[in-house]
Motif scaffolding. Structure first.
Motif, short mmCIF file in Angstrom:
data_model
loop_
_atom_site.label_atom_id
_atom_site.label_comp_id
_atom_site.label_asym_id
_atom_site.label_seq_id
_atom_site.Cartn_x
_atom_site.Cartn_y
_atom_site.Cartn_z
N UNK A 35 0.81 -1.21 0.00
CA UNK A 35 0.00 0.00 0.00
C UNK A 35 0.84 1.26 0.00
N UNK A 36 0.26 2.35 -0.51
CA UNK A 36 0.98 3.64 -0.54
C UNK A 36 0.00 4.79 -0.30
N UNK A 37 -0.88 4.63 0.69
CA UNK A 37 -1.85 5.70 1.02
C UNK A 37 -3.17 5.47 0.32
N UNK A 38 -3.33 6.08 -0.85
CA UNK A 38 -4.56 5.86 -1.64
C UNK A 38 -4.23 5.11 -2.93
N UNK A 39 -3.18 4.27 -2.91
CA UNK A 39 -2.76 3.53 -4.09
C UNK A 39 -2.13 2.21 -3.68
N UNK A 40 -1.85 1.37 -4.68
CA UNK A 40 -1.15 0.11 -4.48
C UNK A 40 0.05 0.07 -5.43
N UNK A 41 1.16 -0.46 -4.96
CA UNK A 41 2.36 -0.64 -5.78
C UNK A 41 2.55 -2.14 -6.03
N UNK A 42 2.66 -2.52 -7.31
CA UNK A 42 2.83 -3.91 -7.69
C UNK A 42 4.25 -4.13 -8.20
N UNK A 43 4.92 -5.14 -7.67
CA UNK A 43 6.21 -5.59 -8.18
C UNK A 43 5.97 -6.86 -8.98
N UNK A 44 6.34 -6.85 -10.27
CA UNK A 44 6.10 -7.98 -11.17
C UNK A 44 7.44 -8.56 -11.61
N UNK A 45 7.59 -9.87 -11.48
CA UNK A 45 8.84 -10.53 -11.82
C UNK A 45 8.56 -11.79 -12.65
N UNK A 46 9.52 -12.13 -13.52
CA UNK A 46 9.47 -13.40 -14.23
C UNK A 46 9.60 -14.53 -13.20
N UNK A 47 8.85 -15.62 -13.36
CA UNK A 47 8.93 -16.71 -12.38
C UNK A 47 10.37 -17.14 -12.12
N UNK A 48 10.70 -17.31 -10.85
CA UNK A 48 12.08 -17.62 -10.46
C UNK A 48 12.52 -19.00 -10.93
N UNK A 49 11.56 -19.88 -11.27
CA UNK A 49 11.91 -21.23 -11.71
C UNK A 49 12.43 -21.25 -13.14
N UNK A 50 12.32 -20.17 -13.87
CA UNK A 50 12.75 -20.13 -15.26
C UNK A 50 14.27 -20.03 -15.34
N UNK A 51 14.83 -20.62 -16.41
CA UNK A 51 16.26 -20.52 -16.64
C UNK A 51 16.63 -19.19 -17.26
N UNK A 52 17.94 -18.96 -17.42
CA UNK A 52 18.41 -17.67 -17.94
C UNK A 52 17.90 -17.42 -19.35
N UNK A 53 17.94 -18.45 -20.21
CA UNK A 53 17.45 -18.28 -21.58
C UNK A 53 15.95 -18.02 -21.59
#
Length: 295
Positions: free
Chosen positions: A136-154
């Motif tokens: 939360x950030x007061x009257x908003x939401x902050x989303x952190x989006x990441x590629x699934x950690x199980x994926x390889x480098x390629x």
């Protein structure tokens, strides 16, 4: 003699031995050959043909749409029944189409090849849910989006190239009110104009320029403004109660002091009224002053 046997084994592996069909000893071809893909990891699976001996092995080859020659897949030359073949590194060009084929073999027998359908990595893969965190950030939401950690480098590199946008489904926990946002893909996204101190749940799915299907993430919930903890709430209520009691005491003290002052003033005024007062000044004695007197 050794060279002749090696040549015969090679012909068996390639399915070109002429007597296998004449003698009717060829193995059944594998069945249910398919390529599935999840987050750009491509897997070939199959079933042994009817009557295939348990000690039979299987070999896999692939072909590129712009080439006519089949080439073997490293790591998939001697598979056993029930094993899979990982084609992720074999499909080097994600924009091209590939086909795979598989053959059963034994020292003296081979089967016909079973060929898969054409497969394009970018369009035929299924995109799994992103790793999502919400704060939360007061009257908003902050989303952190990441590629699934199980994926390889390629895979991570290919997925980041593939992602174009995100679909956010936002639901207010209190009453179930919801709305949907379509935004460009970034690793940090903000949802604004929300009610402060209210819990919202967000579900995220990705979009691409291709027809890849996508699996949505599970709901991730957070308050726009963090609610006070139970301990803090008790402290706040205690302070409010103490403030109210102190205010009442001060009010009572002021009222009591005012009444005391009024009573004292009235009593003094009453005493003054009850005391006799002479309106003429007192007569001076004859001995006072230096006035005349008679003998």
């Amino acid at each position: 003699m050794m060279e002749m046997w090696m040549l015969l084994l090679l012909q068996l592996r390639l399915g070109n031995a002429p007597w296998t069909e004449v003698l009717g000893v060829s193995l059944s071809a594998p069945s249910n050959v398919s390529i599935s893909s999840f987050n750009m990891e491509h897997i070939l699976s199959f079933l042994p043909g009817p009557g295939t001996p348990p000690n039979a092995h299987f070999t896999v080859q692939i072909v590129h749409q712009r080439r006519s020659s089949w080439r073997p897949v490293v790591g998939c030359l001697e598979l056993k029944a029930g094993q899979i073949c990982n084609l992720t590194t074999a499909f080097k060009d994600p924009y091209s189409q590939y086909r795979a084929r598989i053959q059963a073999f034994m020292p003296t027998q081979t089967s016909n090849w079973t060929v898969s359908e054409w497969f394009q990595p970018l369009s035929d893969t299924v995109l799994g849910p992103l790793d999502v965190s919400v704060s939360g950030c007061g009257n908003c939401l902050i989303l952190q989006l990441r590629v699934p950690a199980t994926s390889g480098a390629q895979q991570i590199l290919q997925l980041k190239t593939l992602y174009r946008g995100v679909v956010l489904r936002v639901q207010r926990t209190r009453d179930g009110a919801q709305f949907t946002l379509n935004l460009p893909y970034t690793e940090e996204t903000m949802i604004t104009y929300l009610q402060p101190g209210v819990e919202y749940c967000v579900t995220v799915s990705v979009t691409t320029l291709f027809r890849s299907s996508s699996v949505s993430s599970p709901p991730h919930c957070a308050f726009t403004s963090p609610p006070p903890s139970t301990g803090s709430l008790y402290v706040i209520l205690g302070l409010l109660g103490a403030s109210c009691v102190l205010g009442l005491l001060l009010t009572g003290l002021v009222v009591h002091s005012g009444r005391l002052n009024s009573s004292r003033t009235l009593r003094q005024h009453k005493d003054w009224l009850q005391t006799p007062h002479s309106l003429t000044p007192p007569l001076r004695s004859s001995s006072e002053g230096g006035g005349d007197h008679c003998e």
